[in-house]
Write a protein that holds these residues in place. Structure first.
Motif, short mmCIF file in Angstrom:
data_model
loop_
_atom_site.label_atom_id
_atom_site.label_comp_id
_atom_site.label_asym_id
_atom_site.label_seq_id
_atom_site.Cartn_x
_atom_site.Cartn_y
_atom_site.Cartn_z
N PHE A 141 14.68 -1.60 -7.66
CA PHE A 141 16.07 -2.09 -7.50
C PHE A 141 17.05 -0.92 -7.61
O PHE A 141 17.97 -0.80 -6.81
CB PHE A 141 16.41 -3.13 -8.57
N GLN A 142 16.81 -0.08 -8.62
CA GLN A 142 17.68 1.06 -8.87
C GLN A 142 17.74 1.99 -7.65
O GLN A 142 18.80 2.44 -7.25
CB GLN A 142 17.12 1.80 -10.09
N THR A 143 16.58 2.23 -7.04
CA THR A 143 16.51 3.10 -5.87
C THR A 143 17.35 2.54 -4.72
O THR A 143 18.15 3.25 -4.10
CB THR A 143 15.05 3.26 -5.40
N LEU A 144 17.21 1.24 -4.47
CA LEU A 144 17.94 0.64 -3.35
C LEU A 144 19.41 0.41 -3.68
O LEU A 144 20.21 0.11 -2.80
CB LEU A 144 17.26 -0.67 -2.92
N PRO A 187 13.09 7.16 -8.30
CA PRO A 187 12.77 7.42 -9.72
C PRO A 187 12.58 8.92 -10.01
O PRO A 187 12.93 9.37 -11.09
CB PRO A 187 11.46 6.66 -9.94
N ASP A 188 12.06 9.68 -9.03
CA ASP A 188 11.87 11.12 -9.28
C ASP A 188 13.13 11.93 -9.01
O ASP A 188 13.11 13.15 -9.05
CB ASP A 188 10.69 11.65 -8.44
N SER A 237 0.82 -1.21 0.00
CA SER A 237 0.00 0.00 0.00
C SER A 237 0.86 1.27 0.00
O SER A 237 0.33 2.38 0.06
CB SER A 237 -0.95 -0.01 1.20
N GLY A 238 2.18 1.12 -0.06
CA GLY A 238 3.07 2.29 -0.06
C GLY A 238 3.33 2.82 -1.45
O GLY A 238 3.00 2.18 -2.45
N LYS A 239 4.00 3.99 -1.51
CA LYS A 239 4.29 4.63 -2.79
C LYS A 239 5.22 3.77 -3.64
O LYS A 239 5.07 3.65 -4.85
CB LYS A 239 4.95 5.99 -2.51
N SER A 240 6.21 3.15 -2.97
CA SER A 240 7.23 2.40 -3.71
C SER A 240 6.65 1.17 -4.41
O SER A 240 7.25 0.65 -5.35
CB SER A 240 8.38 1.99 -2.78
N ALA A 241 5.46 0.71 -3.99
CA ALA A 241 4.85 -0.45 -4.64
C ALA A 241 4.43 -0.09 -6.07
O ALA A 241 4.26 -0.96 -6.92
CB ALA A 241 3.65 -0.95 -3.84
N GLN A 242 4.26 1.23 -6.33
CA GLN A 242 3.87 1.69 -7.68
C GLN A 242 5.04 1.72 -8.64
O GLN A 242 4.86 1.80 -9.85
CB GLN A 242 3.26 3.11 -7.62
N TRP A 243 6.27 1.72 -8.11
CA TRP A 243 7.44 1.75 -8.99
C TRP A 243 7.53 0.43 -9.75
O TRP A 243 7.02 -0.60 -9.28
CB TRP A 243 8.73 1.93 -8.18
#
Ligand code: HEC
Ligand code: HEC
Length: 286
Positions: free
Chosen positions: A245-248, A254-255, A233-239
Motif C-alpha cells: 500500500f505504502q509503495t502505491l 520498501p527498499d 509470482s512477482g517481487k511485490s508479492a513478497q512485500w
C-alpha cells in the motif's frame, strides 16, 4: 579487380536499401489501414445523472482511472510524448473551451471514446487506453461522463497526435500498441454496477487500468523498458500488505527506490482503502 568489388558492394547496398524501403512501405500501408479502419459500433444509450453526488463520484473516478494523468487535472489535454522521427502523442482537450471537443460532442461520443476507444467517425483513437475502461460499470461510466461534461472550459489548442516513421515501424512490429480498439470486445455488455468490497472480484475490476502495461495476467513485459511482474509470482508479492500500500501511495518501494514513469502512482495514491485491499487480494490470487 577493386573496381569490380566496389561495383558489387554498391549493388548489395542498393538491394538492402530497396528491401528496407519495401518493408517500410508495407508497414506504412498496414498501419495506415489500421488507423483508418471504421468500427461499426453503436454505443449503448446511457442516461447521464446531473446531481452533485454523481459528479463527485465522477471527479474521484477521473483521478483513480488515470484520466487526469494524461488529460491534465483541468482536462485541457497535453502533449504526452514527442520525438523527431517517432511521432507525437497528445491527450486531447476534453473541455468545451477553444481546442476542446466539438460542439455537438454528445453522450454517445463520450461512450464511443471511453468504452470503445473510437472517435466520432468510428476510427480508432491513438493510445487512449480504453482497453482498461471497456468494462467500467454503467454506474461508473455515467459518473465519469457527468463530471467531464461539466468541467469549466479550458482554452488550449494542442497539436494533433501523429504516427511518425519510428512509431509506424514499432507499431507494425507489435512493439507499440496504439490501437486499443483492436483489443476490445465491442459487443460485450459491461455490468450495471459493481459491488465494492475487499474481494478478488472487486480487485480484478480495480486492476483493469493496470492491464495495458502489466498485461492481463499481471506478469508484465520482460526486458529493457518493460513492466514488472506484479502477480503472485512477482517481487511485490513478497512485500507485506502495508509495504505494498505504502509503495502505491508514495511512489517509493520498501527498499527506498522510486517507481519511475510511466508507472502512474499518483493514480494509485488516490485509491480508497477498500480498493487497495481488494487489489492486493486479487494480485496475490493470480
Ligand atoms: C495513457 C493516457 C490516457 C489516459 C489514462 C486517458 N486518455 Fe483519453 N485520450 C488519450 C489520448 C492520447 C487521446 C487522443 C488520441 C488521438 O489523438 O487519437 C485521448 C482521447 C480521448 C477522448 C476523445 C476526445 C475527442 O476529441 O474525440 C476522450 C473523450 C477521452 N480521451 C476521455 C478519457 C477519459 C474519460 C479517461 C479516463 C477514464 C481517459 N481519457 C484516460 C490518452 C489518455
Ligand atoms: C502506463 C503504464 C503502467 C500502468 C497503467 C500501471 N503501471 Fe505499475 N509499473 C509500470 C512500470 C513501467 C513500472 C516499473 C517502474 C520502475 O521501473 O521504477 C511499474 C511498477 C509497478 C510496481 C512495482 C513492482 C516491482 O516489482 O517493483 C507495482 C506494485 C505496480 N507497478 C502496480 C501497478 C498497479 C496495481 C497498477 C494499476 C492500478 C499499475 N501498476 C498500473 C507501468 C504501469
Amino acid at each position: 579487380m577493386l573496381k569490380k568489388i566496389l561495383k558489387w558492394t554498391g549493388r548489395a547496398l542498393l538491394v538492402i536499401v530497396l528491401l528496407a524501403l519495401g518493408y517500410y512501405t508495407k508497414a506504412y500501408i498496414t498501419v495506415g489501414n489500421r488507423k483508418s479502419k471504421v468500427y461499426a459500433v453503436k454505443p449503448v444509450r446511457l442516461h447521464i445523472p446531473r446531481d452533485s453526488a454523481s459528479i463527485a463520484v465522477g471527479k474521484r473516478l477521473v483521478t483513480i482511472k488515470g484520466c487526469t494523468d494524461c488529460h491534465g487535472s483541468d482536462l485541457g489535454g497535453k502533449v504526452l510524448f514527442e520525438q523527431k522521427g517517432m511521432g507525437r502523442l497528445v491527450a486531447r482537450n476534453l473541455t468545451r473551451g477553444k481546442g476542446g471537443i466539438s460542439k455537438d460532442f454528445d453522450t454517445d461520443d463520450w461512450v464511443r471514446a471511453i468504452r470503445h476507444g473510437l472517435q466520432e467517425d468510428g476510427t480508432p483513437l491513438l493510445y487512449m487506453p480504453s482497453g482498461g475502461f471497456s468494462k467500467l460499470s454503467e454506474a461508473d461510466l455515467t459518473a465519469v461522463i457527468a463530471y467531464c461534461e461539466q468541467v469549466p472550459p479550458v482554452d488550449r489548442v494542442n497539436p494533433p497526435s501523429e504516427i511518425g516513421v519510428g512509431a509506424t515501424i514499432l507499431t507494425d512490429l507489435g512493439e507499440l500498441e496504439l490501437f486499443e480498439a483492436e483489443k476490445i470486445d465491442h459487443n460485450a455488455a459491461p455490468p450495471l454496477a459493481i459491488r465494492e468490497g475487499v474481494t478478488a472480484d472487486f480487485g480484478k475490476y480495480v486492476s483493469q487500468i493496470c492491464t495495458g502495461c502489466h498485461k492481463p495476467d499481471m506478469k508484465g513485459t520482460p526486458g529493457e523498458g518493460g513492466t514488472p511482474n506484479i502477480s503472485s509470482s512477482g517481487k511485490s508479492a513478497q512485500w507485506t500488505d502495508e509495504q505494498f500500500f505504502q509503495t502505491l501511495r508514495t511512489g517509493k518501494r520498501p527498499d527506498g527506490t522510486e517507481l519511475k514513469a510511466p508507472m502512474p502512482w499518483q493514480m494509485t495514491a488516490a485509491f480508497s482503502d477498500t480498493e487497495m485491499r481488494a487489489l492486493r487480494v486479487y494480485l496475490k490470487s493470480i
